[in-house]
Every structure is written in C-alpha cells, then in structure tokens.
Scaffold this motif. Structure first.
Motif, short mmCIF file in Angstrom:
data_model
loop_
_atom_site.label_atom_id
_atom_site.label_comp_id
_atom_site.label_asym_id
_atom_site.label_seq_id
_atom_site.Cartn_x
_atom_site.Cartn_y
_atom_site.Cartn_z
N PHE A 372 0.50 6.97 9.56
CA PHE A 372 1.94 7.03 9.25
C PHE A 372 2.57 8.26 9.90
O PHE A 372 1.99 9.35 9.90
N VAL A 373 3.78 8.06 10.44
CA VAL A 373 4.49 9.15 11.11
C VAL A 373 5.93 9.21 10.61
O VAL A 373 6.48 8.21 10.14
N LEU A 385 4.26 10.55 2.52
CA LEU A 385 4.43 9.10 2.45
C LEU A 385 3.05 8.42 2.29
O LEU A 385 2.88 7.51 1.48
N THR A 386 2.07 8.92 3.03
CA THR A 386 0.72 8.34 2.98
C THR A 386 0.16 8.39 1.56
O THR A 386 -0.33 7.38 1.04
N GLU A 387 0.26 9.58 0.94
CA GLU A 387 -0.29 9.72 -0.41
C GLU A 387 0.48 8.85 -1.40
O GLU A 387 -0.09 8.31 -2.35
N LEU A 401 -7.88 4.69 0.15
CA LEU A 401 -8.14 6.12 0.35
C LEU A 401 -7.47 6.54 1.64
O LEU A 401 -7.43 5.77 2.60
N SER A 402 -7.00 7.78 1.65
CA SER A 402 -6.43 8.29 2.90
C SER A 402 -7.51 9.04 3.67
O SER A 402 -8.61 9.28 3.17
N CYS A 403 -7.20 9.42 4.89
CA CYS A 403 -8.07 10.30 5.68
C CYS A 403 -7.19 10.93 6.76
O CYS A 403 -6.03 10.54 6.91
N ILE A 427 -0.17 -6.35 -1.09
CA ILE A 427 0.05 -5.19 -1.98
C ILE A 427 0.32 -3.94 -1.15
O ILE A 427 1.20 -3.14 -1.46
N PHE A 428 -0.46 -3.79 -0.06
CA PHE A 428 -0.29 -2.64 0.82
C PHE A 428 1.16 -2.57 1.32
O PHE A 428 1.82 -1.52 1.28
N GLU A 429 1.69 -3.71 1.78
CA GLU A 429 3.06 -3.69 2.32
C GLU A 429 4.09 -3.46 1.21
O GLU A 429 5.07 -2.73 1.40
N ASP A 430 3.86 -4.05 0.04
CA ASP A 430 4.77 -3.80 -1.10
C ASP A 430 4.79 -2.31 -1.43
O ASP A 430 5.85 -1.72 -1.65
N ALA A 431 3.60 -1.71 -1.46
CA ALA A 431 3.51 -0.27 -1.78
C ALA A 431 4.21 0.55 -0.71
O ALA A 431 4.93 1.52 -1.02
N LEU A 432 4.02 0.15 0.53
CA LEU A 432 4.66 0.89 1.63
C LEU A 432 6.18 0.79 1.54
O LEU A 432 6.90 1.80 1.69
#
Ligand SMILES: Cc1ncc(COP(=O)(O)O)c(C=O)c1O
Length: 440
Positions: A372-373, A385-387, A401-403, A427-432
């Motif tokens: 993410f940028v 944003l990532t967290e 998990l992030s890295c 879910i990932f896109e909804d969260a984003l």
C-alpha cells in the motif's frame, strides 16, 4: 459482515491472564485467541469463525489439524515421544531421505534437523564457517532469519531486533536486497535490478570492504518474507551463483518461509533455475509441529561427529508430522498453491485497478504481497492504512498479517480452495474500502 464486540469476553479474560505471565517481547497483532481450526478456518474462544490468510505465519501448510497429519502424530505418540539424537529411528531417516529426494540440487543432500527456523539458520552459519574455514558473510537489508544471536545478526528488517542486544555476531556485511518495486542501486543498460545488486556486491563490497577469500557464505531469503514479500528479478540468482562460484563462496538460501511448496514448487529457488549449496527450512515443513532443517550438499556437510548437535533433533512427532505433510503437499497441495495463487493474483490485479492505494501486487503461488502506498508516483508507504486494513479484516472475520513497511501478506494454508480465496478477497476489499474512508 462485522463481528460484534471483538474481542469477546472469554478472549478478553485470557488476554488479561496472558499479560501477567508471558514475556512482553512477543509482537502481538490483534486480540485473536484460538480455540480450534479446520482447513483454512479457525474459531476463537468466544465461538467466532474466521477465514485464515496467514496460516500461523505461513506454517500451517496443510490446513489446521489435517486428519492425516493428526493420525501420523497420534500413531507416533503411541510408540514413543522421544529417544534423543544420540540414537536412531526410522521416521527421522525417512524424512532425511525425502529431503534428499526433493532438495534443489543434483548432488546428494544431508540434513541436520532442528527445532525452529532460527536454529536451522544458526546451523547453516556454523557449517559454512566449518566447511570453508572462512569467517565472514554477506546478508541483505530487509532480511529476516530469526532471533538467536547468529541469525539475528543477519536479520535486518527492523532496527528493534538489534537494539539492546549488541555486540552481535562478528563478520556480517549487508547488501541491499533487490527490490524491483523500490530499487536502490543504479541499473546499467541491459541489467535487471538483481544483476545490478550483484555488480554492487562485487565492486563495492568484495573489492572495497570484504576480501572474498574471507567470505564463507552469502545468506539470502530466496523470496523475502518479513521484509515485504519481495520477489527478486530473474537475473539475481544466476548472477549471484556466478559470483559465489568465482570466489568459492557458499550460496545459502533461507527457504523457511518461502519453501515447502508454498510458491507452487518445492523450493522458491526452482523458479530461478539455480542450484544453491545449502538451504534452510522450517515453518510449513511439519504443519505446525516444531521442526526445521539445514539441508546441504553432501560435499559441504562434512563436519565431524560431535561438532554440532541438539537434544531434540529429529524429534519423532515432528518427523511423523513432516512426512505426512510432505506427502499431502506432493499429492495435491503444491499444485493447488500454484493454481489458487495464480487465481488470487489475477483477482488482486482487479482489486488494484479499483484502489489507487495499492501500489504493487507480487508473489508466487500462495506467497503474495500487496503493498500500500499514499501515492503511486511517490510510492510513499501507507503504513497506517495497512494496519487499519488488517484490523478491519479481523473485525470482518479474516486473519491477515502485515510485513515490510506497508505490505499485507497473503500466506494461507496451501489447501485453500478458490471459493475460500474468493470469500477472503471479498472481505479484504471490504476492509480496504472501509480503511480508505477512515484514512481520508
Ligand atoms: C525466512 C525466515 N527465516 C527464519 C525464520 C525464523 O524461524 P523461527 O521463528 O522458527 O525461529 C523465519 C521466521 O519468521 C523466517 O521467516
């Protein structure tokens, strides 16, 4: 759908007890308290169900409690739990035979079994010194190799892993890891970013700082994990192999996170057509039972009896779990990782087209990083944003998990189906989408 009141009352109470008795050094993410799991699904102690995109940090390769792995462990437990590495047992021998069969080099392989990834790395470091009679090494920025004193010296993904622990091991110099999305070395015409890094290593490190005759090995994660799920360019490993051959330096690959079928091949290095001298494995090798291995060419693993050992090496339960795990990976899950991974990459490219906050999507098989940028031009990392995406994913029933600085890693069990991947990516896109609103 948002799960109400997370963490639930049972989870809250356990986290409070945990805080009173467990070392505060563990880097805990969100407040997930495990009750049980099956395949790619897990349930917390309050009965909430989650889909898992992180597989216990890329460990649960065959899914949670695969019946064949459980049965193998149960059968072994009935026979004996331990004998010690001073003696012999067949599970250990069978596992080493299998590792010899799948090792990513033609020469015969010998294996030293360990209890963890960091101990496998420690073994590789010691063996490289012993075999070459040289004492120095080159590692890479952004690397993660573990936290024991030798391995942590190579680890260079966060300064806090070193802070307070000096002096570290002597003799490790770091080169920049070739990151095609964020290159730091100037590229000459005709070179890729990987070849540019190897040129830098020869000209600036070996010629100016560290005489090659003093270098035992170059230790590198074939695909960088904790540092940001970074796949080096195609030219990197062939050029690195040439450099190692030119100066008699061992090429040591850490495949603790990227190995064992995760990328759709047994070992990530198989994507690059190069044979290393030694590899380290752990994590996915035994579906979650503690096991690691340093797997080396027979001509390299030449140390004498008593020079290196451990009490639990070749632990019978871990070996039984590993043999069942390898069988499952070989007979379907590795192929599944390739297919579902490619499917996820396509879907993520579509998601990227809808979300300018995604700068890069990369990976192989089921080892995928989404970076993410704040702005696609400047590529400034969007860490907050990532967290937030990770946290909002958890609230919606997805474990992630992030890295790196601003990357989410997608490293589910290798058994994950396309429909589970669809569910997770939704879910990932909804969260984003929700995180982008908060971040505005
Ligand atoms: C590439 C790599 N090497 C080594 C390790 C250390 O393994 P362990 O935590 O089992 O000691 C890890 C752990 O995340 C890793 O990702």
């Amino acid at each position: 759908m948002i799960i109400p009141n997370l963490p639930g009352p049972k989870a809250k109470a356990m986290i409070e007890r945990d805080g009173k008795v467990i070392s505060p050094s563990y880097p805990r993410g969100y407040p997930f308290v495990m009750d049980h799991g099956k395949g790619s699904e897990v349930w917390d102690v309050d009965g909430n169900r989650f889909l898992d995109f992180m597989g216990g940090i890329a460990v649960v390769s065959t899914g949670y409690s695969h019946p064949k792995v459980v049965k193998a462990v149960q059968e072994q437990a009935e026979k004996f739990l331990h004998i010690s590495s001073d003696f012999y047992h067949e599970g250990w021998i069978k596992l080493a035979e299998k590792l010899d069969e799948i090792a990513p080099f033609k020469e015969d392989a010998l294996s030293f079994m360990t209890n963890s990834g960091t101990e496998a790395v420690e073994t590789a470091i010691k063996l490289a010194r012993y075999h070459t009679k040289r004492s120095n090494f080159i590692g890479f920025t952004g690397a993660f190799h573990g936290r024991t004193m030798g391995a942590v010296t190579f680890t260079a993904s966060k300064a806090k892993y070193h802070g307070g622990f000096y002096p570290l091991m002597n003799g490790v110099t770091h080169a920049p890891f070739p990151n095609p999305y964020r290159p730091v070395i100037y590229r000459r015409k005709g070179e890729d970013d990987g070849e540019a890094v190897v040129r830098y290593m020869e000209n600036e490190i070996l010629n100016q700082i560290l005489p090659p005759k003093d270098v035992a090995g170059i230790l590198v994660e074939t695909i960088q994990g904790e540092g940001g799920y970074i796949v080096p360019p195609d030219g990197f490993y062939p050029a690195l192999r040439k450099l190692c051959d030119k100066y008699g330096i061992l090429m040591i690959l850490d495949e603790v996170q990227c190995g064992m079928g995760r990328t759709g091949k047994w070992w990530a290095i198989e994507h690059f057509g190069v044979e290393p001298d030694m590899i380290t494995s752990a994590k996915g090798i035994a579906s979650g039972l503690p096991l690691g291995a340093c797997i080396a060419r027979k001509s390299v693993m030449d140390w004498a009896a008593g020079t290196h050992g451990n009490t639990y090496g070749g632990n019978p339960l871990s070996c039984a779990a590993s043999l069942a795990t390898i069988d499952l990976i070989e007979n379907g899950f590795m192929q599944n990782a390739a297919e579902v991974g490619a499917y996820a990459m396509d879907a993520l490219e579509e998601i990227k087209a809808r979300h300018p906050s995604i700068g890069d999507v990369r990976g192989k098989g089921l080892m995928i990083g989404v970076e993410f940028v704040k702005d696609r031009e400047t590529k400034e990392p969007a860490s907050e944003l990532t967290e937030r995406v990770v946290e909002l994913g958890y609230e919606r029933g997805l474990l992630m998990l992030s890295c790196g600085k601003s990357v989410i890693r997608i490293a589910p069990p290798l058994s994950m189906s396309k429909s589970e991947m669809d569910e997770g990516l939704k879910i990932f896109e909804d969260a984003l989408t929700a995180a982008e609103k908060v971040n505005k």
